[in-house]
Design a protein around this motif. Sequence first.
Motif, mmCIF file in Angstrom:
data_model
loop_
_atom_site.group_PDB
_atom_site.id
_atom_site.type_symbol
_atom_site.label_atom_id
_atom_site.label_comp_id
_atom_site.label_asym_id
_atom_site.label_seq_id
_atom_site.Cartn_x
_atom_site.Cartn_y
_atom_site.Cartn_z
ATOM 1 N N LEU A 43 5.795 -3.969 3.047
ATOM 2 C CA LEU A 43 5.770 -5.060 2.485
ATOM 3 C C LEU A 43 4.464 -5.959 2.282
ATOM 4 O O LEU A 43 4.246 -6.394 1.208
ATOM 5 N N LEU A 48 6.012 -11.535 7.085
ATOM 6 C CA LEU A 48 6.730 -10.579 6.952
ATOM 7 C C LEU A 48 7.132 -9.851 8.196
ATOM 8 O O LEU A 48 6.320 -9.443 8.876
ATOM 9 N N THR A 80 10.232 -7.286 9.993
ATOM 10 C CA THR A 80 11.202 -6.226 9.700
ATOM 11 C C THR A 80 12.073 -6.065 11.065
ATOM 12 O O THR A 80 11.434 -6.053 12.248
ATOM 13 N N ILE A 105 9.519 -13.723 5.018
ATOM 14 C CA ILE A 105 10.286 -12.683 4.339
ATOM 15 C C ILE A 105 10.759 -11.640 5.411
ATOM 16 O O ILE A 105 9.923 -11.105 5.960
ATOM 17 N N GLU A 106 12.062 -11.343 5.339
ATOM 18 C CA GLU A 106 12.743 -10.653 6.275
ATOM 19 C C GLU A 106 13.217 -9.394 5.840
ATOM 20 O O GLU A 106 13.972 -9.497 4.570
ATOM 21 N N ARG A 107 13.316 -8.431 6.310
ATOM 22 C CA ARG A 107 14.020 -7.112 5.740
ATOM 23 C C ARG A 107 14.881 -6.563 7.059
ATOM 24 O O ARG A 107 14.043 -6.059 8.116
ATOM 25 N N ALA A 160 13.950 -7.772 -0.414
ATOM 26 C CA ALA A 160 12.606 -8.033 0.345
ATOM 27 C C ALA A 160 11.054 -7.759 -0.337
ATOM 28 O O ALA A 160 10.358 -8.312 -0.303
#
Length: 210
Positions: free
Chosen positions: A20, A131, A133, A169-171, A196
């Motif tokens: 990301l 970012l 995850t 921003i999340e995944r 994402a």
Amino acid sequence: MTLLRIDSSIQGPRSASSELADLAVAEFAANLPDETVVKRHLGTDPLPAEAWATAIAGAFTPAEDRSAAQQQAIELANSLAQELRDADAAVFAFPLYNYGVSQHVKTWIDLALAGGVHGERLLDGKPVVLLTTRGGAYGPGTPREGWDHNTAYLVRILADIWGANVTVIEREFTLVGVNPALDEFTELAALLKKTAHEAAVAAGKALATR
């Protein structure tokens, strides 16, 4: 303009968070090719775990009485705080590990806090893309709801303590395709990845056009 990028994954080329960050920084560079990008990787080049305690002890020791280790730790803390001051924007790729923030990131935060003036907003008003995850799912209604002790803590530090303007921003479900127990979520995981990735590109462009 100086963009600070900090990664913390221990997954090397398999890292979803670094992927990301790559997208965000590439988009930034495509729009502002002549600007400076300063990089630090806490996963591959971790800060000394003992440095924070040593720096704190050194801060309460008269300068003339400090040990070499205390002086080095104080200088390291000061340099990390200065790195944040010097940045005009930042991209931080900090995945969830063991339900919380990784030891590498915590050491970095503690040292940067030690290197700043008490109460100093090291990122005051600066745009920061966070970012993060997660291997599984931690949202409302999931078995792990409330188990993510990483994201809120990072926002607390970056926004509330250091004053950054944070975009998160999340995944999730990054372990789909790795852990067979998650195979039923393949389609959802692909959608979350796509979303994402698109958000990371958009965030990188926003940093360049702010």
